[in-house]
Design a protein around this motif. Structure first.
Motif, PDB file in Angstrom:
ATOM      1  N   ASP A  81      41.603  73.858  -0.866  1.00  0.00           N
ATOM      2  CA  ASP A  81      42.925  74.442  -0.640  1.00  0.00           C
ATOM      3  C   ASP A  81      44.051  73.731  -1.378  1.00  0.00           C
ATOM      4  O   ASP A  81      45.214  74.131  -1.281  1.00  0.00           O
ATOM      5  CB  ASP A  81      43.249  74.447   0.859  1.00  0.00           C
ATOM      6  CG  ASP A  81      43.222  73.050   1.459  1.00  0.00           C
ATOM      7  OD1 ASP A  81      42.628  72.150   0.839  1.00  0.00           O
ATOM      8  OD2 ASP A  81      43.794  72.861   2.548  1.00  0.00           O
ATOM      9  N   ALA A  82      43.738  72.671  -2.110  1.00  0.00           N
ATOM     10  CA  ALA A  82      44.828  71.935  -2.765  1.00  0.00           C
ATOM     11  C   ALA A  82      44.290  70.997  -3.835  1.00  0.00           C
ATOM     12  O   ALA A  82      43.136  70.580  -3.800  1.00  0.00           O
ATOM     13  CB  ALA A  82      45.614  71.137  -1.730  1.00  0.00           C
ATOM     14  N   GLN A  83      45.172  70.690  -4.788  1.00  0.00           N
ATOM     15  CA  GLN A  83      44.918  69.655  -5.781  1.00  0.00           C
ATOM     16  C   GLN A  83      46.066  68.654  -5.684  1.00  0.00           C
ATOM     17  O   GLN A  83      47.225  69.043  -5.780  1.00  0.00           O
ATOM     18  CB  GLN A  83      44.848  70.241  -7.191  1.00  0.00           C
ATOM     19  CG  GLN A  83      43.714  71.226  -7.385  1.00  0.00           C
ATOM     20  CD  GLN A  83      43.627  71.733  -8.817  1.00  0.00           C
ATOM     21  OE1 GLN A  83      44.223  71.179  -9.730  1.00  0.00           O
ATOM     22  NE2 GLN A  83      42.885  72.802  -9.012  1.00  0.00           N
ATOM     23  N   SER A  84      45.747  67.398  -5.483  1.00  0.00           N
ATOM     24  CA  SER A  84      46.777  66.382  -5.257  1.00  0.00           C
ATOM     25  C   SER A  84      46.588  65.216  -6.209  1.00  0.00           C
ATOM     26  O   SER A  84      45.466  64.823  -6.519  1.00  0.00           O
ATOM     27  CB  SER A  84      46.719  65.876  -3.809  1.00  0.00           C
ATOM     28  OG  SER A  84      46.905  66.938  -2.882  1.00  0.00           O
ATOM     29  N   LEU A  85      47.725  64.670  -6.637  1.00  0.00           N
ATOM     30  CA  LEU A  85      47.724  63.513  -7.516  1.00  0.00           C
ATOM     31  C   LEU A  85      48.411  62.366  -6.792  1.00  0.00           C
ATOM     32  O   LEU A  85      49.548  62.498  -6.337  1.00  0.00           O
ATOM     33  CB  LEU A  85      48.450  63.836  -8.825  1.00  0.00           C
ATOM     34  CG  LEU A  85      48.354  62.799  -9.942  1.00  0.00           C
ATOM     35  CD1 LEU A  85      46.904  62.592 -10.369  1.00  0.00           C
ATOM     36  CD2 LEU A  85      49.185  63.257 -11.150  1.00  0.00           C
TER      37      LEU A  85
END
Length: 209
Positions: free
Chosen positions: A56-60
Protein backbone atom coordinates in the motif's frame (compact mmCIF):
# COMPACT_ATOMS: atom_id res chain seq x y z
CA UNK A 1 17.54 0.14 -3.59
CA UNK A 2 18.16 3.84 -2.95
CA UNK A 3 21.09 3.89 -0.52
CA UNK A 4 22.09 7.55 -0.47
CA UNK A 5 20.78 10.89 -1.69
CA UNK A 6 22.76 14.09 -2.15
CA UNK A 7 20.94 17.19 -3.25
CA UNK A 8 19.33 20.48 -2.28
CA UNK A 9 17.41 20.55 0.98
CA UNK A 10 14.15 22.22 -0.06
CA UNK A 11 12.16 21.84 3.16
CA UNK A 12 12.65 20.38 6.60
CA UNK A 13 10.23 19.76 9.44
CA UNK A 14 10.56 17.48 12.48
CA UNK A 15 10.26 14.00 11.03
CA UNK A 16 10.40 14.93 7.34
CA UNK A 17 12.71 16.36 4.70
CA UNK A 18 12.26 17.24 1.03
CA UNK A 19 15.44 16.86 -1.02
CA UNK A 20 15.73 17.84 -4.67
CA UNK A 21 18.12 15.69 -6.71
CA UNK A 22 18.46 15.86 -10.51
CA UNK A 23 15.16 17.69 -10.80
CA UNK A 24 13.22 15.24 -8.62
CA UNK A 25 11.94 16.03 -5.13
CA UNK A 26 12.25 13.16 -2.68
CA UNK A 27 10.00 13.13 0.41
CA UNK A 28 11.99 11.46 3.15
CA UNK A 29 10.96 10.35 6.65
CA UNK A 30 13.72 11.09 9.16
CA UNK A 31 14.24 10.57 12.90
CA UNK A 32 14.65 13.66 15.07
CA UNK A 33 18.31 12.80 15.65
CA UNK A 34 18.81 13.41 11.92
CA UNK A 35 16.60 16.51 11.87
CA UNK A 36 18.93 18.16 14.38
CA UNK A 37 21.86 17.74 11.99
CA UNK A 38 20.25 19.03 8.81
CA UNK A 39 21.62 22.26 7.31
CA UNK A 40 19.35 25.20 6.55
CA UNK A 41 16.92 24.91 3.65
CA UNK A 42 18.60 25.85 0.38
CA UNK A 43 21.88 24.13 1.25
CA UNK A 44 23.24 20.81 0.02
CA UNK A 45 22.59 17.75 2.17
CA UNK A 46 23.59 14.10 2.05
CA UNK A 47 21.37 11.44 3.61
CA UNK A 48 21.93 7.71 3.90
CA UNK A 49 18.62 6.14 2.94
CA UNK A 50 16.51 3.00 3.13
CA UNK A 51 13.77 2.42 0.56
CA UNK A 52 10.82 0.34 1.79
CA UNK A 53 8.12 -1.04 -0.51
CA UNK A 54 4.82 -2.37 0.79
CA UNK A 55 1.62 -3.30 -0.97
CA UNK A 56 0.00 0.00 0.00
CA UNK A 57 2.95 2.38 0.10
CA UNK A 58 6.52 3.16 -0.88
CA UNK A 59 8.54 5.01 1.76
CA UNK A 60 12.00 6.50 1.85
CA UNK A 61 13.76 6.85 5.20
CA UNK A 62 16.82 9.06 5.61
CA UNK A 63 19.61 9.37 8.16
CA UNK A 64 22.46 11.83 8.64
CA UNK A 65 24.74 9.00 9.76
CA UNK A 66 25.33 5.70 7.98
CA UNK A 67 25.48 4.01 11.38
CA UNK A 68 21.92 5.15 12.17
CA UNK A 69 20.70 3.85 8.80
CA UNK A 70 22.36 0.50 9.35
CA UNK A 71 20.92 0.23 12.86
CA UNK A 72 17.47 1.05 11.43
CA UNK A 73 17.84 -1.91 9.06
CA UNK A 74 18.66 -4.19 11.99
CA UNK A 75 15.80 -2.86 14.11
CA UNK A 76 13.11 -3.58 11.51
CA UNK A 77 14.22 -7.23 11.53
CA UNK A 78 13.21 -7.51 15.19
CA UNK A 79 9.86 -9.21 15.70
CA UNK A 80 7.18 -6.57 16.27
CA UNK A 81 9.35 -3.60 15.22
CA UNK A 82 8.31 -1.90 11.99
CA UNK A 83 9.75 1.18 10.27
CA UNK A 84 7.55 3.60 12.25
CA UNK A 85 8.68 2.24 15.61
CA UNK A 86 12.30 2.04 14.44
CA UNK A 87 12.17 5.72 13.45
CA UNK A 88 10.68 6.48 16.88
CA UNK A 89 13.50 4.64 18.62
CA UNK A 90 16.12 6.53 16.61
CA UNK A 91 14.33 9.80 17.32
CA UNK A 92 14.97 9.37 21.03
CA UNK A 93 18.36 7.62 20.89
CA UNK A 94 20.98 7.83 18.18
CA UNK A 95 22.79 4.65 17.19
CA UNK A 96 25.65 5.05 19.63
CA UNK A 97 23.26 5.68 22.55
CA UNK A 98 21.12 2.69 21.58
CA UNK A 99 24.18 0.45 21.37
CA UNK A 100 25.22 1.56 24.87
CA UNK A 101 21.72 0.72 26.17
CA UNK A 102 21.95 -2.78 24.70
CA UNK A 103 25.46 -3.35 26.01
CA UNK A 104 24.37 -2.19 29.49
CA UNK A 105 21.10 -4.17 29.30
CA UNK A 106 19.32 -0.91 30.14
CA UNK A 107 15.65 -1.71 29.57
CA UNK A 108 14.57 1.33 31.61
CA UNK A 109 15.96 3.73 29.01
CA UNK A 110 14.20 1.85 26.20
CA UNK A 111 10.75 1.84 27.82
CA UNK A 112 10.89 5.64 28.00
CA UNK A 113 10.65 5.67 24.20
CA UNK A 114 7.11 6.06 22.80
CA UNK A 115 5.71 2.76 21.62
CA UNK A 116 8.27 0.66 23.49
CA UNK A 117 6.74 -1.33 26.31
CA UNK A 118 8.48 -3.67 28.71
CA UNK A 119 8.10 -6.73 26.46
CA UNK A 120 9.35 -4.87 23.39
CA UNK A 121 12.32 -3.51 25.35
CA UNK A 122 13.23 -7.00 26.52
CA UNK A 123 12.89 -8.33 22.98
CA UNK A 124 15.13 -5.56 21.68
CA UNK A 125 17.80 -6.35 24.25
CA UNK A 126 17.71 -10.06 23.46
CA UNK A 127 17.63 -9.86 19.66
CA UNK A 128 19.92 -6.84 19.23
CA UNK A 129 22.67 -8.14 21.53
CA UNK A 130 23.86 -10.52 18.83
CA UNK A 131 23.26 -8.08 15.97
CA UNK A 132 25.03 -4.93 17.11
CA UNK A 133 28.35 -6.63 16.44
CA UNK A 134 27.58 -6.02 12.74
CA UNK A 135 27.90 -2.28 13.45
CA UNK A 136 31.41 -2.42 14.93
CA UNK A 137 33.93 -0.11 13.32
CA UNK A 138 31.32 2.18 11.76
CA UNK A 139 31.29 5.91 12.40
CA UNK A 140 28.97 8.90 12.41
CA UNK A 141 29.68 11.29 9.50
CA UNK A 142 27.11 14.06 9.81
CA UNK A 143 25.91 16.23 6.97
CA UNK A 144 27.65 19.55 6.27
CA UNK A 145 26.25 22.37 8.34
CA UNK A 146 25.35 20.07 11.21
CA UNK A 147 25.20 21.27 14.78
CA UNK A 148 26.73 18.16 16.31
CA UNK A 149 27.77 18.74 19.89
CA UNK A 150 25.89 22.02 20.12
CA UNK A 151 22.60 22.65 21.91
CA UNK A 152 22.00 25.87 19.92
CA UNK A 153 20.05 27.17 22.89
CA UNK A 154 20.36 30.74 21.64
CA UNK A 155 19.21 30.06 18.09
CA UNK A 156 16.74 32.47 16.55
CA UNK A 157 13.24 30.97 16.57
CA UNK A 158 11.86 29.75 13.26
CA UNK A 159 8.12 29.62 12.63
CA UNK A 160 5.19 31.22 14.42
CA UNK A 161 5.69 29.63 17.84
CA UNK A 162 8.70 27.40 18.55
CA UNK A 163 7.16 26.02 21.77
CA UNK A 164 3.96 24.94 20.03
CA UNK A 165 5.97 23.47 17.16
CA UNK A 166 8.17 21.54 19.59
CA UNK A 167 5.19 20.22 21.56
CA UNK A 168 3.48 19.11 18.35
CA UNK A 169 6.64 17.29 17.30
CA UNK A 170 6.82 15.37 20.60
CA UNK A 171 3.13 14.48 20.36
CA UNK A 172 3.68 13.22 16.81
CA UNK A 173 6.49 11.08 18.16
CA UNK A 174 4.03 9.43 20.54
CA UNK A 175 4.22 11.37 23.80
CA UNK A 176 1.00 12.45 25.51
CA UNK A 177 0.14 16.18 25.21
CA UNK A 178 0.64 16.67 28.96
CA UNK A 179 4.07 14.99 28.83
CA UNK A 180 5.10 17.05 25.83
CA UNK A 181 4.00 20.34 27.36
CA UNK A 182 5.72 19.56 30.67
CA UNK A 183 8.96 18.53 28.96
CA UNK A 184 9.08 21.67 26.84
CA UNK A 185 8.26 23.98 29.74
CA UNK A 186 11.18 22.55 31.74
CA UNK A 187 13.77 23.49 29.13
CA UNK A 188 12.20 26.53 27.43
CA UNK A 189 14.15 29.79 27.48
CA UNK A 190 13.57 33.03 25.54
CA UNK A 191 14.46 32.93 21.84
CA UNK A 192 15.05 29.18 21.69
CA UNK A 193 14.33 27.49 18.37
CA UNK A 194 11.98 24.55 18.07
CA UNK A 195 14.98 22.35 17.20
CA UNK A 196 16.76 23.26 20.44
CA UNK A 197 13.57 22.73 22.48
CA UNK A 198 12.98 19.27 21.00
CA UNK A 199 16.62 18.27 21.46
CA UNK A 200 16.79 19.29 25.12
CA UNK A 201 13.33 17.91 25.96
CA UNK A 202 14.22 14.51 24.50
CA UNK A 203 17.56 14.56 26.30
CA UNK A 204 15.77 15.08 29.64
CA UNK A 205 13.05 12.53 28.92
CA UNK A 206 15.44 9.83 27.70
CA UNK A 207 18.75 9.70 29.59
CA UNK A 208 21.77 8.93 27.42
CA UNK A 209 22.80 6.09 29.70
Amino acid sequence: MIGRIRGLLVEKTPGHALVECSGLGYEIDIPYTTFFHLPEAGQEVTLHTHFAVREDAQSLYGFAARLDRNLFRLLIKVNGVGPKLAIGILSGLDAQQFIRCVEARDANALVKLPGVGKKTAERLLIEMTDRIGQLEGQFLPFAPGSAAGSDTTSAVPVGPDPREEAEAALIALGYKPQEAAKAISKVAEPEMSSEALIRLALRNMIPAG
